[in-house]
Write a protein that holds these residues in place. Structure first.
Motif, PDB file in Angstrom:
ATOM      1  N   THR A 178      36.732  34.761  32.698  1.00 43.92           N
ATOM      2  CA  THR A 178      35.972  35.620  33.593  1.00 43.92           C
ATOM      3  C   THR A 178      36.058  35.121  35.029  1.00 43.92           C
ATOM      4  OG1 THR A 178      33.946  36.867  33.750  1.00 43.92           O
ATOM      5  CG2 THR A 178      33.713  34.478  33.446  1.00 43.92           C
ATOM      6  N   PHE A 179      35.540  35.898  35.915  1.00 49.38           N
ATOM      7  CA  PHE A 179      35.571  35.556  37.324  1.00 49.38           C
ATOM      8  C   PHE A 179      34.166  35.832  37.854  1.00 49.38           C
ATOM      9  CE2 PHE A 179      36.782  35.740  41.730  1.00 49.38           C
ATOM     10  CZ  PHE A 179      37.885  34.912  41.813  1.00 49.38           C
ATOM     11  N   ILE A 180      33.405  34.760  38.004  1.00 48.54           N
ATOM     12  CA  ILE A 180      31.962  34.901  38.245  1.00 48.54           C
ATOM     13  C   ILE A 180      31.597  35.839  39.414  1.00 48.54           C
ATOM     14  CG2 ILE A 180      29.827  33.631  38.703  1.00 48.54           C
ATOM     15  CD1 ILE A 180      30.674  32.304  36.295  1.00 48.54           C
ATOM     16  N   PRO A 181      32.180  35.656  40.591  1.00 48.29           N
ATOM     17  CA  PRO A 181      31.743  36.541  41.685  1.00 48.29           C
ATOM     18  C   PRO A 181      31.944  38.029  41.365  1.00 48.29           C
ATOM     19  CG  PRO A 181      32.997  34.714  42.573  1.00 48.29           C
ATOM     20  CD  PRO A 181      33.137  34.642  41.080  1.00 48.29           C
ATOM     21  N   ALA A 182      32.998  38.346  40.614  1.00 48.88           N
ATOM     22  CA  ALA A 182      33.230  39.749  40.251  1.00 48.88           C
ATOM     23  C   ALA A 182      32.245  40.188  39.176  1.00 48.88           C
ATOM     24  CB  ALA A 182      34.666  39.936  39.766  1.00 48.88           C
ATOM     25  N   LEU A 183      32.001  39.307  38.211  1.00 47.92           N
ATOM     26  CA  LEU A 183      31.066  39.627  37.130  1.00 47.92           C
ATOM     27  C   LEU A 183      29.674  39.902  37.701  1.00 47.92           C
ATOM     28  CD1 LEU A 183      31.011  39.771  34.045  1.00 47.92           C
ATOM     29  CD2 LEU A 183      30.323  37.379  33.998  1.00 47.92           C
ATOM     30  N   ALA A 184      29.312  39.132  38.718  1.00 40.57           N
ATOM     31  CA  ALA A 184      27.978  39.286  39.304  1.00 40.57           C
ATOM     32  C   ALA A 184      27.790  40.661  39.924  1.00 40.57           C
ATOM     33  CB  ALA A 184      27.738  38.193  40.347  1.00 40.57           C
ATOM     34  N   THR A 185      28.874  41.247  40.391  1.00 41.02           N
ATOM     35  CA  THR A 185      28.727  42.561  41.036  1.00 41.02           C
ATOM     36  C   THR A 185      28.379  43.635  40.004  1.00 41.02           C
ATOM     37  OG1 THR A 185      31.051  43.144  40.808  1.00 41.02           O
ATOM     38  CG2 THR A 185      30.407  42.015  42.833  1.00 41.02           C
ATOM     39  N   VAL A 186      28.648  43.326  38.723  1.00 37.02           N
ATOM     40  CA  VAL A 186      28.278  44.271  37.671  1.00 37.02           C
ATOM     41  C   VAL A 186      26.758  44.268  37.479  1.00 37.02           C
ATOM     42  CG1 VAL A 186      28.612  44.854  35.234  1.00 37.02           C
ATOM     43  CG2 VAL A 186      30.493  43.818  36.514  1.00 37.02           C
ATOM     44  N   VAL A 221      41.941  40.393  37.958  1.00 41.31           N
ATOM     45  CA  VAL A 221      42.441  41.765  37.895  1.00 41.31           C
ATOM     46  C   VAL A 221      42.363  42.320  36.474  1.00 41.31           C
ATOM     47  CG1 VAL A 221      44.447  43.234  38.271  1.00 41.31           C
ATOM     48  CG2 VAL A 221      43.939  41.400  39.879  1.00 41.31           C
ATOM     49  N   ALA A 222      42.818  41.524  35.498  1.00 38.58           N
ATOM     50  CA  ALA A 222      42.903  42.044  34.134  1.00 38.58           C
ATOM     51  C   ALA A 222      41.542  42.121  33.442  1.00 38.58           C
ATOM     52  CB  ALA A 222      43.859  41.198  33.307  1.00 38.58           C
ATOM     53  N   SER A 223      40.608  41.248  33.829  1.00 40.27           N
ATOM     54  CA  SER A 223      39.305  41.297  33.166  1.00 40.27           C
ATOM     55  C   SER A 223      38.443  42.421  33.696  1.00 40.27           C
ATOM     56  CB  SER A 223      38.531  39.993  33.364  1.00 40.27           C
ATOM     57  OG  SER A 223      39.261  38.933  32.876  1.00 40.27           O
ATOM     58  N   PHE A 224      38.787  42.912  34.867  1.00 46.74           N
ATOM     59  CA  PHE A 224      37.915  43.903  35.461  1.00 46.74           C
ATOM     60  C   PHE A 224      38.545  45.264  35.664  1.00 46.74           C
ATOM     61  CE2 PHE A 224      35.949  39.909  36.223  1.00 46.74           C
ATOM     62  CZ  PHE A 224      34.614  40.188  35.978  1.00 46.74           C
ATOM     63  N   SER A 225      39.815  45.402  35.274  1.00 53.08           N
ATOM     64  CA  SER A 225      40.420  46.736  35.401  1.00 53.08           C
ATOM     65  C   SER A 225      41.643  46.844  34.509  1.00 53.08           C
ATOM     66  CB  SER A 225      40.850  46.997  36.839  1.00 53.08           C
ATOM     67  OG  SER A 225      42.151  46.505  37.035  1.00 53.08           O
ATOM     68  N   ASP A 226      42.077  48.092  34.314  1.00 50.47           N
ATOM     69  CA  ASP A 226      43.322  48.277  33.577  1.00 50.47           C
ATOM     70  C   ASP A 226      44.428  48.676  34.561  1.00 50.47           C
ATOM     71  OD1 ASP A 226      42.337  50.698  34.235  1.00 50.47           O
ATOM     72  OD2 ASP A 226      42.377  51.560  32.230  1.00 50.47           O
ATOM     73  N   PHE A 227      44.233  48.265  35.814  1.00 49.01           N
ATOM     74  CA  PHE A 227      45.179  48.595  36.857  1.00 49.01           C
ATOM     75  C   PHE A 227      46.624  48.167  36.546  1.00 49.01           C
ATOM     76  CE2 PHE A 227      47.219  47.270  40.888  1.00 49.01           C
ATOM     77  CZ  PHE A 227      47.370  48.524  41.457  1.00 49.01           C
ATOM     78  N   PRO A 228      46.838  46.918  36.057  1.00 41.87           N
ATOM     79  CA  PRO A 228      48.230  46.519  35.806  1.00 41.87           C
ATOM     80  C   PRO A 228      48.910  47.397  34.762  1.00 41.87           C
ATOM     81  CG  PRO A 228      46.779  44.624  35.734  1.00 41.87           C
ATOM     82  CD  PRO A 228      45.911  45.831  35.780  1.00 41.87           C
ATOM     83  N   ILE A 229      48.166  47.733  33.721  1.00 39.00           N
ATOM     84  CA  ILE A 229      48.801  48.488  32.643  1.00 39.00           C
ATOM     85  C   ILE A 229      49.078  49.922  33.099  1.00 39.00           C
ATOM     86  CG2 ILE A 229      46.896  49.498  31.292  1.00 39.00           C
ATOM     87  CD1 ILE A 229      48.252  47.886  28.927  1.00 39.00           C
ATOM     88  N   LYS A 230      48.220  50.436  33.964  1.00 39.64           N
ATOM     89  CA  LYS A 230      48.439  51.775  34.530  1.00 39.64           C
ATOM     90  C   LYS A 230      49.687  51.768  35.393  1.00 39.64           C
ATOM     91  CE  LYS A 230      44.429  54.513  34.357  1.00 39.64           C
ATOM     92  NZ  LYS A 230      43.178  53.747  34.433  1.00 39.64           N
ATOM     93  N   LEU A 231      49.810  50.692  36.156  1.00 42.23           N
ATOM     94  CA  LEU A 231      50.954  50.558  37.051  1.00 42.23           C
ATOM     95  C   LEU A 231      52.249  50.616  36.246  1.00 42.23           C
ATOM     96  CD1 LEU A 231      51.109  49.947  40.131  1.00 42.23           C
ATOM     97  CD2 LEU A 231      51.619  47.595  39.499  1.00 42.23           C
ATOM     98  N   ILE A 232      52.254  49.888  35.113  1.00 39.35           N
ATOM     99  CA  ILE A 232      53.430  49.861  34.261  1.00 39.35           C
ATOM    100  C   ILE A 232      53.676  51.251  33.677  1.00 39.35           C
ATOM    101  CG2 ILE A 232      54.323  48.957  32.066  1.00 39.35           C
ATOM    102  CD1 ILE A 232      54.436  46.990  34.335  1.00 39.35           C
TER     103      ILE A 232
END
Ligand code: UDP
Ligand code: MG
Length: 314
Positions: A178-186, A221-232
Motif C-alpha cells: 500500500t501507499f499510505i498517503p494515497a490510502l489516507a485520501t480514501v 499506481v496499481a493499488s489505486f487504479s486499473d490505469f496500467p491495464i487499461k493502457l495495455i
C-alpha cells in the motif's frame, strides 16, 4: 491512569544508526514544546545495522515506544505497524533520516486544528535530492493526482498528520503493497497541504535504489487504479487495428506485384510478429502483476509481524 495521548509520532527506521541520535535530540524538545501529551513510536523495519540496539536504549525513556518487526517489510508496512500500536488523537508520520525537519511538526498540528482537517500533507520546498530521485517522483505525483482525483502536489513526503479515525480505518484495510498517503485520501474528508522545508539526508544513504523506487511507484499506481491495464488494453486494440491495416496493405501489394515481392516481405512479417509477441509478453506481465496482488490478498498473510514492543516497564 495516564492522560490520553494527544499526539503520536510514528517513524519507520531501516538502517538509520547514523541518524537516530540527532533525530531524537531534535524531535523531543519540539514535541515537548507543544504542551500536549505525546508518544514517539519508532518501528525497526528489520535493520541490519546497530539501529535496533540504539532503539532499545531509547525505549527506556518514558514516551518512546519501539516496535520491532521480524524482518524488512518496507516503509509503508512499517508505518502501518506503528499505527497499530499508537494511541494519539493526531498521528504524525515522518522519516528517520531528518530529511523532514521535526521543527515543522507544530505548524502541521496548528494547521490541522485550526482548519479541523483530517489529513495535512506537505509539499517539499527546495527539495534536496538528486535529479534522478526527483524526476520519477514528479511523474508519480502527476499520475497519482489523476488516478486518485485528489489534487495533492507531493505524495512522496512522509511528514504528514492524520486524525485518529483516518488512522484506524487505514489499519483496518488489510492491504499489501500500500501507499499510505494515497490510502489516507480514501478515508480523510478534509485534506490540505502545507509547504515544509526539506533537508539533505543527515547520514547514511537512501534506502531506495532505483529498483525499489520503481516498485513503490508501481504500488501506488496499481493499488489505486486499473490505469496500467487499461493502457495495455487500449494499446492492444490500437495495435491489432494497425496490424489488420498493415495485413491488408501487404495483401494488396501481393496481388499487385506478385509472389516474388511477397517472399521478400516474409522478413517484414517476421519483424511484425516479433513486435506483437513482445507486446503480448508485456501485457501478460501487467496482468500477472494484478494476479499477483489477488494472490497476496487471497492468502491473507499478515502485512507485518511484530516481534516485540519495547517500552519502559512500569
Ligand atoms: N524505511 C523503512 N523500510 C525500508 C526503507 C525505508 O522503514 O525498507 C524508512 C527509512 O528508515 C526512512 C524512511 O523509510 O525513515 C524513508 O527512507 P529513505 O530516506 O531511504 O527514502 P528517501 O528519502 O530516499 O525517499
Ligand atoms: Mg530520506
Amino acid at each position: 491512569m495516564a492522560d490520553k495521548t494527544q499526539v503520536s509520532v510514528v517513524i519507520p527506521v531501516y538502517n538509520e544508526e547514523a541518524n537516530l541520535p540527532a533525530l531524537i535530540d531534535r524531535l523531543i524538545p519540539v514535541i515537548r514544546g507543544l504542551g500536549k501529551s505525546f508518544e514517539i513510536i519508532l518501528i525497526d523495519d528489520g535493520s541490519s545495522d546497530n539501529s535496533l540496539a540504539l532503539l532499545k536504549e531509547y525505549s527506556q525513556q518514558e514516551q518512546i515506544k519501539i516496535v520491532e518487526l521480524t524482518r524488512n517489510y518496507g516503509q509503508h508496512a512499517a508505518i502501518l505497524a506503528g499505527f497499530s500500536v499508537c494511541s494519539g488523537d493526531i498521528v504524525i508520520t515522518m522519516d528517520a533520516d531528518l530529511q523532514n525537519p521535526p521543527e515543522e511538526i507544530p505548524r502541521l498540528i496548528q494547521v490541522m486544528e485550526e482548519g479541523s482537517y483530517d489529513v495535512v500533507g506537505t509539499i517539499r520546498k527546495g527539495r534536496r535530492d538528486s535529479f534522478l530521485r526527483i524526476l520519477p517522483s514528479k511523474l508519480v505525483n502527476m499520475v497519482a493526482r489523476k488516478i486518485t482525483g485528489v489534487s495533492m502536489n507531493d505524495w512522496g513526503c512522509m511528514l504528514r498528520a492524520y486524525r485518529r479515525p483516518v488512522v484506524e480505518r487505514m489499519i483496518e484495510c488489510h492491504e499489501h503493497a500500500t501507499f499510505i498517503p494515497a490510502l489516507a485520501t480514501v478515508f480523510g474528508k478534509r485534506i490540505t497541504e502545507i509547504e515544509v522545508g526539506h533537508e539533505e539526508r543527515h547520514g547514511g544513504k537512501s534506502n531506495y535504489p532505483l529498483g525499489k523506487l520503481i516498485n513503490l511507484q508501481f504500488d501506488l499506481v496499481a493499488s489505486f487504479s486499473d490505469f496500467p491495464i487499461k493502457l495495455i488494453m487500449y494499446g492492444g486494440i490500437l495495435m491489432s487495428f494497425l496490424g489488420v491495416c498493415f495485413g491488408a496493405v501487404l495483401a494488396i501489394a501481393r496481388l499487385a506485384y506478385g509472389a516474388i515481392w511477397a517472399a521478400e516481405g516474409v522478413f517484414t512479417l517476421f519483424a511484425i510478429l516479433f513486435v506483437f509477441v513482445g507486446l503480448q509478453f508485456f501485457a501478460l506481465g501487467v496482468i500477472g502483476e494484478y494476479i499477483g496482488r489477488i494472490y497476496l490478498e487471497v492468502r491473507k498473510r499478515p502485512e507485518y509481524v511484530i516481534e516485540h514492543i519495547h517500552a519502559k516497564s512500569s
